[in-house]
Design an enzyme around this catalytic site. Sequence first.
Site, PDB file in Angstrom:
ATOM      1  N   LYS A 176       0.799  -1.359   0.005  1.00 31.87           N
ATOM      2  CA  LYS A 176       0.012  -0.081   0.062  1.00 31.87           C
ATOM      3  C   LYS A 176       0.920   1.389  -0.082  1.00 31.87           C
ATOM      4  CE  LYS A 176      -3.616  -2.754   2.159  1.00 31.87           C
ATOM      5  NZ  LYS A 176      -4.358  -3.065   3.273  1.00 31.87           N
ATOM      6  N   GLN A 189      -4.800  -2.166   9.387  1.00 30.26           N
ATOM      7  CA  GLN A 189      -4.384  -3.242   8.680  1.00 30.26           C
ATOM      8  C   GLN A 189      -4.818  -4.492   9.452  1.00 30.26           C
ATOM      9  OE1 GLN A 189      -3.067  -3.804   5.644  1.00 30.26           O
ATOM     10  NE2 GLN A 189      -3.772  -5.946   6.034  1.00 30.26           N
ATOM     11  N   ASP A 242     -11.077   2.728   3.986  1.00 33.09           N
ATOM     12  CA  ASP A 242     -11.151   1.203   3.800  1.00 33.09           C
ATOM     13  C   ASP A 242     -12.477   0.955   3.885  1.00 33.09           C
ATOM     14  OD1 ASP A 242      -9.135  -0.382   3.032  1.00 33.09           O
ATOM     15  OD2 ASP A 242      -8.331  -1.062   5.140  1.00 33.09           O
TER      16      ASP A 242
END
Length: 286
Positions: free
Chosen positions: A52, A96, A119
């Site tokens: 990322k 994460q 996200d």
Amino acid sequence: MTLIDGVKQSRSVRDGVRDGVAAMTSRGLPAPHLAAVLIGDDPASVTYVGMKERGCRRVGMRSTVYRLPADASQGQAEALIAQLNASPDVDGILVQHPVPRGLDEQAILDRVSPAKDVDGLSTTSLGLLAAGRPGFRACTPLGIMELLDRYNIEIEGREAVVVGRSNILGKPMALLMLQRHATVTICHSRTADLASVTRRADILVVAVGRAELVTGDMIKEGATVVDAGYNRVPGRTLDVGDVEFKSASAVASHITPVPGGVGPMTIAMLLRNTLDAARALRGSPA
Ligand code: NAP
């Protein structure tokens, strides 16, 4: 049969993001900034966060990894999110997955401000999607919608079947299809006679995490098949999808390969969401 090329399409999404970032910086605004929260040192998570970061760099965005030790407390994790929410220099926040055992991952995700939830995994973001209101959508299902649109797959009025009902994939996938006026069925581990349902699908999305669960005989002739799965299988060098590609590709009209289908789109959509967050936070035009 048409192969849906996620590598090519993700490159094109990233090119668009790079242009958007360049337009922003050329007006003297700082480049969008993604904050990645990494708790513990799970090797796969370290790799994903690295991918990322690289993705951000390649489109001209800034990224910072905020690390907490594996024995961090719930309070420490939530305090870090609060700090990032409050920082005017941070546009997007990702936590994460998975966080170490003992931490409540959803409670941490729920602390992320909806304006920075790139996200799309907080309860608020999922609720906004369910209510059909603007908000950030989870990156993998969003990437699948992008692929369907880029291959001109008609969605409205068609029968869509989603196998899997996780909050990160199956559920938002089904809601996105519903928003686009598909007739949607969701299957899961307790679905009786899975094949009889998948055979109805004009668009079949499989997001289960079981290698080659769906075989060609479970697919309607001419269906579009999207395989979100990737599974490590001993003795096979490449990851294996949730769909058995050989038999499925003999009946499908369009199909995503694994690897090279859904996977590459996820980070591309994260970058696009981060650009959108930066634009909204700065009141900057699209
Ligand atoms: P998950 O949280 O484990 O959810 C799996 C879902 O599949 C659950 O809803 C489960 O049903 C259902 N299921 C399990 N066995 C089944 C069966 N035999 N028949 C029908 N449904 C069954 O997994 P996930 O996070 O959604 O991930 C799914 C897959 O997508 C995995 O292969 C993962 O690696 C992949 N993935 C890919 C990306 C990407 O970027 N490409 C991102 C995330 C995940 P219950 O709810 O009843 O347990």
